[in-house]
Design a protein around this motif. Structure first.
Motif, PDB file in Angstrom:
ATOM      1  N   UNK A 161     -46.372  24.947 -45.736  1.00 18.27           N
ATOM      2  CA  UNK A 161     -45.410  23.858 -45.887  1.00 18.27           C
ATOM      3  C   UNK A 161     -45.167  23.085 -44.598  1.00 18.27           C
ATOM      4  N   UNK A 162     -45.644  23.587 -43.485  1.00 14.43           N
ATOM      5  CA  UNK A 162     -45.347  22.995 -42.188  1.00 14.43           C
ATOM      6  C   UNK A 162     -45.784  21.530 -42.127  1.00 14.43           C
ATOM      7  N   UNK A 163     -44.816  20.659 -41.842  1.00 13.25           N
ATOM      8  CA  UNK A 163     -45.032  19.212 -41.657  1.00 13.25           C
ATOM      9  C   UNK A 163     -45.474  18.492 -42.939  1.00 13.25           C
ATOM     10  N   UNK A 164     -45.385  19.162 -44.081  1.00 14.53           N
ATOM     11  CA  UNK A 164     -45.735  18.501 -45.336  1.00 14.53           C
ATOM     12  C   UNK A 164     -44.594  17.579 -45.780  1.00 14.53           C
ATOM     13  N   UNK A 165     -44.876  16.757 -46.792  1.00 10.72           N
ATOM     14  CA  UNK A 165     -43.879  15.811 -47.297  1.00 10.72           C
ATOM     15  C   UNK A 165     -42.840  16.531 -48.152  1.00 10.72           C
ATOM     16  N   UNK A 176     -29.546  15.125 -42.001  1.00 12.99           N
ATOM     17  CA  UNK A 176     -30.051  16.208 -42.845  1.00 12.99           C
ATOM     18  C   UNK A 176     -31.119  15.822 -43.835  1.00 12.99           C
ATOM     19  N   UNK A 177     -32.137  15.114 -43.368  1.00 15.07           N
ATOM     20  CA  UNK A 177     -33.214  14.678 -44.272  1.00 15.07           C
ATOM     21  C   UNK A 177     -34.079  15.860 -44.691  1.00 15.07           C
ATOM     22  N   UNK A 178     -34.799  15.687 -45.795  1.00  7.73           N
ATOM     23  CA  UNK A 178     -35.564  16.784 -46.396  1.00  7.73           C
ATOM     24  C   UNK A 178     -36.618  17.349 -45.456  1.00  7.73           C
ATOM     25  N   UNK A 179     -37.228  16.510 -44.631  1.00  9.11           N
ATOM     26  CA  UNK A 179     -38.295  16.965 -43.746  1.00  9.11           C
ATOM     27  C   UNK A 179     -37.851  17.940 -42.682  1.00  9.11           C
ATOM     28  N   UNK A 180     -36.538  18.053 -42.439  1.00  8.86           N
ATOM     29  CA  UNK A 180     -36.049  18.997 -41.437  1.00  8.86           C
ATOM     30  C   UNK A 180     -36.363  20.437 -41.804  1.00  8.86           C
ATOM     31  N   UNK A 181     -36.552  20.727 -43.085  1.00 14.02           N
ATOM     32  CA  UNK A 181     -36.824  22.099 -43.517  1.00 14.02           C
ATOM     33  C   UNK A 181     -38.283  22.494 -43.357  1.00 14.02           C
ATOM     34  N   UNK A 182     -39.134  21.564 -42.964  1.00 11.97           N
ATOM     35  CA  UNK A 182     -40.550  21.887 -42.760  1.00 11.97           C
ATOM     36  C   UNK A 182     -41.022  21.401 -41.385  1.00 11.97           C
ATOM     37  N   UNK A 183     -40.093  21.324 -40.442  1.00  6.55           N
ATOM     38  CA  UNK A 183     -40.439  20.822 -39.109  1.00  6.55           C
ATOM     39  C   UNK A 183     -40.896  21.913 -38.154  1.00  6.55           C
ATOM     40  N   UNK A 184     -40.918  23.179 -38.616  1.00  4.02           N
ATOM     41  CA  UNK A 184     -41.345  24.286 -37.773  1.00  4.02           C
ATOM     42  C   UNK A 184     -40.256  24.827 -36.877  1.00  4.02           C
ATOM     43  N   UNK A 202     -23.976  17.809 -58.586  1.00  8.17           N
ATOM     44  CA  UNK A 202     -24.387  18.792 -59.584  1.00  8.17           C
ATOM     45  C   UNK A 202     -25.870  19.096 -59.424  1.00  8.17           C
ATOM     46  N   UNK A 203     -26.199  20.371 -59.358  1.00  8.92           N
ATOM     47  CA  UNK A 203     -27.590  20.851 -59.340  1.00  8.92           C
ATOM     48  C   UNK A 203     -28.440  20.210 -58.240  1.00  8.92           C
ATOM     49  N   UNK A 204     -28.034  20.258 -56.990  1.00  2.00           N
ATOM     50  CA  UNK A 204     -28.873  19.692 -55.920  1.00  2.00           C
ATOM     51  C   UNK A 204     -30.188  20.453 -55.792  1.00  2.00           C
ATOM     52  N   UNK A 205     -31.225  19.778 -55.295  1.00  2.22           N
ATOM     53  CA  UNK A 205     -32.536  20.389 -55.154  1.00  2.22           C
ATOM     54  C   UNK A 205     -33.257  19.834 -53.927  1.00  2.22           C
ATOM     55  N   UNK A 206     -34.262  20.605 -53.493  1.00  2.00           N
ATOM     56  CA  UNK A 206     -35.144  20.223 -52.377  1.00  2.00           C
ATOM     57  C   UNK A 206     -36.560  20.611 -52.775  1.00  2.00           C
ATOM     58  N   UNK A 207     -37.564  19.809 -52.417  1.00  2.00           N
ATOM     59  CA  UNK A 207     -38.936  20.105 -52.839  1.00  2.00           C
ATOM     60  C   UNK A 207     -39.934  19.698 -51.766  1.00  2.00           C
ATOM     61  N   UNK A 208     -40.971  20.541 -51.587  1.00  2.00           N
ATOM     62  CA  UNK A 208     -42.070  20.226 -50.685  1.00  2.00           C
ATOM     63  C   UNK A 208     -43.367  20.118 -51.480  1.00  2.00           C
ATOM     64  N   UNK A 209     -44.179  19.161 -51.121  1.00  2.00           N
ATOM     65  CA  UNK A 209     -45.491  18.952 -51.721  1.00  2.00           C
ATOM     66  C   UNK A 209     -46.547  19.543 -50.789  1.00  2.00           C
ATOM     67  N   UNK A 210     -47.215  20.608 -51.219  1.00  2.00           N
ATOM     68  CA  UNK A 210     -48.234  21.261 -50.395  1.00  2.00           C
ATOM     69  C   UNK A 210     -49.563  20.514 -50.415  1.00  2.00           C
TER      70      UNK A 210
END
Length: 305
Positions: A161-165, A176-184, A202-210
């Motif tokens: 997942x590192x540096x992926x979208x 707190x953008x989504x990419x912070x969780x894959x910045x290493x 309600x029902x927040x989510x986060x997703x990475x594209x491998x």
């Protein structure tokens, strides 16, 4: 690649298709020693929970220029080890870790087993660079222990997942953008700028594209320092669709609890997928993740563990 923050040595688990417990870092704040100490960079820095790879942060160990430099942690009890993660120095001389070996066993001797065909019930984890005179620096060593399953073998893995979208259901503010969780960067302090944050919704989510479809064996999640119970009840989903309600999406795990600031390891039974989603069901929920790491897994076996 040397630029990858966490080098992950995972001993694959042979599972029966049932859910498995998250694995806690059993090395955290345990007793440590190393071959020598350079200035104030003592061995305990390797298990203090700080994963900052900058030597000036005060979070890293550092030996003198020793022949066969080594570092050791005493887990204080015998555990069945499933994974070891090493955070290498990131500001300079990152190549010094080349040639390092991870030894595990119940002996203080540095000839502890490296045989991947064995089940590793061990008390000591040793990192050594044999046969060379060199400085050794470790910015964190994490040891994840399993209570069930059978070890099949070991391999060196990299975070898919590192540096992926990455995307998320919403973003609170501009930090707190989504990419912070894959910045290493596993820094768990939101103010440091390395954690995601959604609005209360309600029902927040986060997703990475491998990008490609992988057989996923493990997802590792770092919880935020300021939100002790923020991820309680969150679900990890894997699939080939961006929608977790699709039939091919599989729920890998439900997070019961991750202590604040810590990283927990969730075995996912070798599920195939391109997308990894963290979903937090409920109303008026805020989802904040400080790192999400995704690692390869072995094809699922038919035999029972």
């Amino acid at each position: 690649k040397l630029s990858v923050l966490a080098v992950h040595l995972m001993l694959q688990l042979h599972t029966c298709g049932c859910s498995m417990e998250p694995l806690q870092n059993v090395a955290l704040n345990r007793e440590t020693v190393q071959s020598s100490v350079f200035e104030a960079y003592g061995p305990s820095k390797g298990v203090d929970g700080c994963r900052n790879g900058n030597l000036d942060s005060g979070c890293c160990t550092h030996t003198l220029e020793d022949l066969d430099p080594w570092w050791r942690v005493d887990l204080l009890a015998v555990y069945k080890v499933s994974a070891v993660t090493i955070i290498n120095r990131q500001d300079a001389v990152i190549e010094r870790i080349l040639g390092a070996q991870i030894l595990i066993g119940n002996s203080l001797e540095q000839n502890s087993t490296q045989n991947p065909s064995l089940i590793f019930f061990c008390r000591y984890v040793i990192v050594i660079i044999p046969g060379i005179k060199r400085y050794m620096t470790l910015c964190e060593v994490e040891v994840f222990a399993s209570l069930s399953g059978r070890v099949l073998g070991c391999q060196l893995l990299y975070n898919l997942a590192l540096k992926k979208t990455a995307v998320q259901s919403s973003t609170s503010g501009t930090v707190g953008i989504a990419g912070k969780a894959v910045d290493g960067n596993r820094d768990a302090n939101y103010q440091s700028g390395s954690c995601t944050l959604t609005n209360a919704e309600s029902d927040p989510w986060w997703r990475v594209d491998l990008v490609n479809v992988y057989t996923i064996g493990t997802v590792m999640i770092t919880n935020r320092q300021e939100l002790e119970n923020g991820l309680d009840g969150a679900e990890i989903w894997i699939g080939n669709s961006t929608t977790i309600s699709e039939p091919e999406s599989i729920r890998c795990a439900i997070i019961s609890h991750i202590p604040k600031g810590q990283a927990f390891y969730f075995p996912c039974n070798s599920v195939k997928g391109r997308y990894v989603t963290v979903f937090l069901p409920g109303s008026a929920k805020v989802l904040s993740l400080c790192e999400v790491e995704v690692y390869y897994g072995s094809p699922r076996q038919n035999a029972m563990a």
